[in-house]
Every structure is written in C-alpha cells, then in structure tokens.
Design a protein around this motif. Structure first.
Motif, mmCIF file in Angstrom:
data_model
loop_
_atom_site.group_PDB
_atom_site.id
_atom_site.type_symbol
_atom_site.label_atom_id
_atom_site.label_comp_id
_atom_site.label_asym_id
_atom_site.label_seq_id
_atom_site.Cartn_x
_atom_site.Cartn_y
_atom_site.Cartn_z
ATOM 1 N N ALA A 151 0.861 -1.408 0.301
ATOM 2 C CA ALA A 151 0.055 0.149 0.194
ATOM 3 C C ALA A 151 0.581 1.111 -0.208
ATOM 4 C CB ALA A 151 -1.121 0.257 1.015
ATOM 5 N N ALA A 152 1.581 0.922 0.611
ATOM 6 C CA ALA A 152 2.755 2.419 1.024
ATOM 7 C C ALA A 152 3.168 2.668 -0.532
ATOM 8 C CB ALA A 152 3.818 2.298 1.509
ATOM 9 N N ALA A 153 3.562 1.322 -0.795
ATOM 10 C CA ALA A 153 4.059 2.078 -2.213
ATOM 11 C C ALA A 153 3.461 2.170 -3.282
ATOM 12 C CB ALA A 153 5.026 0.027 -3.614
ATOM 13 N N TYR A 154 2.362 1.928 -3.301
ATOM 14 C CA TYR A 154 1.877 2.451 -4.358
ATOM 15 C C TYR A 154 1.434 4.062 -3.967
ATOM 16 C CZ TYR A 154 0.560 -1.459 -7.330
ATOM 17 O OH TYR A 154 0.812 -2.319 -8.163
ATOM 18 N N ARG A 155 1.943 3.902 -2.684
ATOM 19 C CA ARG A 155 0.494 5.892 -2.456
ATOM 20 C C ARG A 155 1.913 6.432 -3.063
ATOM 21 N NH1 ARG A 155 -3.456 7.353 -0.002
ATOM 22 N NH2 ARG A 155 -4.787 5.916 0.716
ATOM 23 N N GLN A 156 3.494 6.078 -2.723
ATOM 24 C CA GLN A 156 4.388 6.349 -3.406
ATOM 25 C C GLN A 156 4.852 6.914 -4.790
ATOM 26 O OE1 GLN A 156 8.238 4.038 -1.652
ATOM 27 N NE2 GLN A 156 7.882 5.691 -0.209
#
Length: 58
Positions: free
Chosen positions: A34-39
């Motif tokens: 999820a964090a990777a997609y937000r980045q």
C-alpha cells in the motif's frame, strides 16, 4: 490522472487487506505494498505538478 487514481485504488485495496489480515507477516507485506502504491501516486502527482493526493482536502 487515471494512473494516479489507479495507484490510489490499489493502495486502498492493500490497506483494506492489511486491516483484515490476522497474520502479522502478511499484514506487514500488505502495508508495504500500500505504501509503495501511495509513493507511486505521489511521484506521478509531483511530475505532473499537481497537489499531493494524500494532503489535498476531499
């Protein structure tokens, strides 16, 4: 713009999966994804000169 929305949709899906997951290891992997997609969404937003989607008011 469509790409940003898709990144955010994926982030939300992984956040939901993480919220429901009982296994701590799997939960952490969902949170990382999820964090990777937000980045990715933030990077693309910056490249296009738009407001950060996580910081703009809805």
């Amino acid at each position: 713009m469509k790409m940003i929305a898709e990144y955010l949709e994926h982030a939300i899906q992984f956040e939901r999966l993480a919220a429901e997951e009982q296994d701590a290891g799997v939960k952490k992997q969902f949170e990382k994804q999820a964090a990777a997609y937000r980045q990715l969404a933030a990077k693309r937003t910056k490249e296009l000169g738009l407001d950060d989607p996580d910081k703009s008011s809805i």
